[in-house]
Write a protein that holds these residues in place. Sequence first.
Motif, short mmCIF file in Angstrom:
data_model
loop_
_atom_site.label_atom_id
_atom_site.label_comp_id
_atom_site.label_asym_id
_atom_site.label_seq_id
_atom_site.Cartn_x
_atom_site.Cartn_y
_atom_site.Cartn_z
N SER A 1 -57.42 68.55 -26.22
CA SER A 1 -56.85 67.63 -25.24
C SER A 1 -55.33 67.65 -25.32
O SER A 1 -54.76 67.93 -26.37
CB SER A 1 -57.33 66.19 -25.47
OG SER A 1 -58.72 66.09 -25.40
N ARG B 1 -57.85 68.36 -20.64
CA ARG B 1 -58.77 68.61 -21.74
C ARG B 1 -59.72 69.74 -21.39
O ARG B 1 -59.91 70.07 -20.22
CB ARG B 1 -59.54 67.36 -22.10
CG ARG B 1 -60.57 66.87 -21.14
CD ARG B 1 -61.54 65.99 -21.89
NE ARG B 1 -61.96 66.69 -23.08
CZ ARG B 1 -62.29 66.13 -24.24
NH1 ARG B 1 -62.26 64.82 -24.36
NH2 ARG B 1 -62.65 66.84 -25.28
N THR C 1 -69.39 70.62 -23.35
CA THR C 1 -69.84 69.29 -22.96
C THR C 1 -70.37 68.50 -24.15
O THR C 1 -70.14 67.29 -24.26
CB THR C 1 -70.94 69.40 -21.89
OG1 THR C 1 -70.43 70.13 -20.78
CG2 THR C 1 -71.38 68.02 -21.43
N LEU D 1 -67.62 66.52 -25.89
CA LEU D 1 -66.81 65.56 -25.17
C LEU D 1 -67.30 64.16 -25.49
O LEU D 1 -68.13 63.59 -24.79
CB LEU D 1 -66.87 65.84 -23.67
CG LEU D 1 -66.40 67.25 -23.26
CD1 LEU D 1 -66.37 67.37 -21.76
CD2 LEU D 1 -65.03 67.56 -23.85
N TYR E 1 -67.87 60.18 -26.14
CA TYR E 1 -67.69 59.01 -25.27
C TYR E 1 -66.31 58.41 -25.50
O TYR E 1 -65.86 58.24 -26.62
CB TYR E 1 -68.75 57.96 -25.58
CG TYR E 1 -68.56 56.67 -24.83
CD1 TYR E 1 -68.89 56.58 -23.49
CD2 TYR E 1 -68.02 55.55 -25.45
CE1 TYR E 1 -68.70 55.41 -22.78
CE2 TYR E 1 -67.81 54.37 -24.76
CZ TYR E 1 -68.16 54.30 -23.42
OH TYR E 1 -67.96 53.14 -22.73
N HIS F 1 -62.77 61.10 -22.31
CA HIS F 1 -62.77 61.81 -21.04
C HIS F 1 -61.36 61.90 -20.46
O HIS F 1 -60.44 61.20 -20.91
CB HIS F 1 -63.69 61.10 -20.05
CG HIS F 1 -63.35 59.65 -19.89
ND1 HIS F 1 -63.83 58.67 -20.75
CD2 HIS F 1 -62.56 59.00 -19.00
CE1 HIS F 1 -63.35 57.50 -20.38
NE2 HIS F 1 -62.58 57.67 -19.32
N LEU F 2 -61.20 62.74 -19.45
CA LEU F 2 -59.92 62.87 -18.77
C LEU F 2 -59.51 61.51 -18.18
O LEU F 2 -60.29 60.85 -17.51
CB LEU F 2 -60.05 63.90 -17.65
CG LEU F 2 -58.76 64.40 -17.01
CD1 LEU F 2 -57.90 65.12 -18.02
CD2 LEU F 2 -59.09 65.32 -15.84
N ALA G 1 -58.78 58.91 -20.02
CA ALA G 1 -59.09 57.84 -20.98
C ALA G 1 -57.81 57.34 -21.64
O ALA G 1 -56.87 58.10 -21.91
CB ALA G 1 -60.06 58.34 -22.04
#
Length: 251
Positions: free
Chosen positions: A103, A117, A121, A124, A126, A129-130, A132
Motif C-alpha cells: 500500500s 494498493r 485478495t 487484503l 478488513y 481497503h483503498l 481506508a
Amino acid sequence: MIARADFIEGMAKGLAVLESFDTERQRLNATLAAQRAGLTRAAARRHLLTLAHLGYLETDGSWFWLAPKVLRFSGSYLASSRLPRAVQPTLDRLAAHTGEAFSVVVLDGDQVVIVARSGPTRLLAYGLHLGARLPAHATSTGRVLLAAKPKTAFTAWLKGRELQRLTACTTTDARGLRAIVEQVRQQDWCVASEEHEVGVHALAVPLRTMEGAVVAALNVVTRPERLRPPAVERDLLPLLQDAARQVRPLL
C-alpha cells in the motif's frame, strides 16, 4: 488561514456531518450525527436531510447511511491525483513478484489514508481497503510519516493527544510513541505488529520527492516471521527501499 469573510460555515458543518460516518458508525440518526459533528440536533437533522436530498445519503426516515454517490469524491481524487497513478505500477510489480500486499499511504491529521494498493485478495485484510483511514499512531506508515515531521511539529501533534488502544499491542503512552518515532527517524523504516488490528504485521518506508520531501509511505503487510531481524533487513526492507528509489523521480 482563511479570512473569516471567506469561510462558509454551512459547508463546513455539512462536511462535518458527512465525515461522521465511518466503519464504527455506518448508520446515524440526528442525535448521533449531532454528537459526532459537534452540532445541535436540529442543525444535524437539516444537514442530514439536505445530504439525502442531494443523493449523498440514503435514509429510512430515521436513520441515515452513505450512498454510492460519495464515491465521486474518492474516484475523482484517484483519477486526477499524481501520486496514486505514479505508484500503482510499482505496487502491482511488487505484489506479483512477492505474493504480498502493498500500500501507499498519506497522512491526514491524526490518521493515514490508503491511496493506492495491490496484492492478492486473500491478503487484503478488513479495514485495509483503498481509501481506508487508520490511526497514525498505531500503524507502520503513520509512524514513518510522523517521523518525517520536524521534531517541533511532531511535539505539537502529540501534545494532549489521546492515543487510542486498538489491540493489546497498541502503544498508548506519549513517551513510548515518542521513542518509537525517534527510532524510526534514525533508521528510516518502521515495523508495526498487531498494533492497529490483530493479525496485521507491516513494514513501511518513506516515499520522497527528488527534493527530499516525504510525501507518502510505502508498506507491505506480511507474516510476522518475515518482519523479524535479520530476515526483514535481508528480504523485504531492501525490496521496499529499492521501490522507493524507483518512484522518487515520479513524485
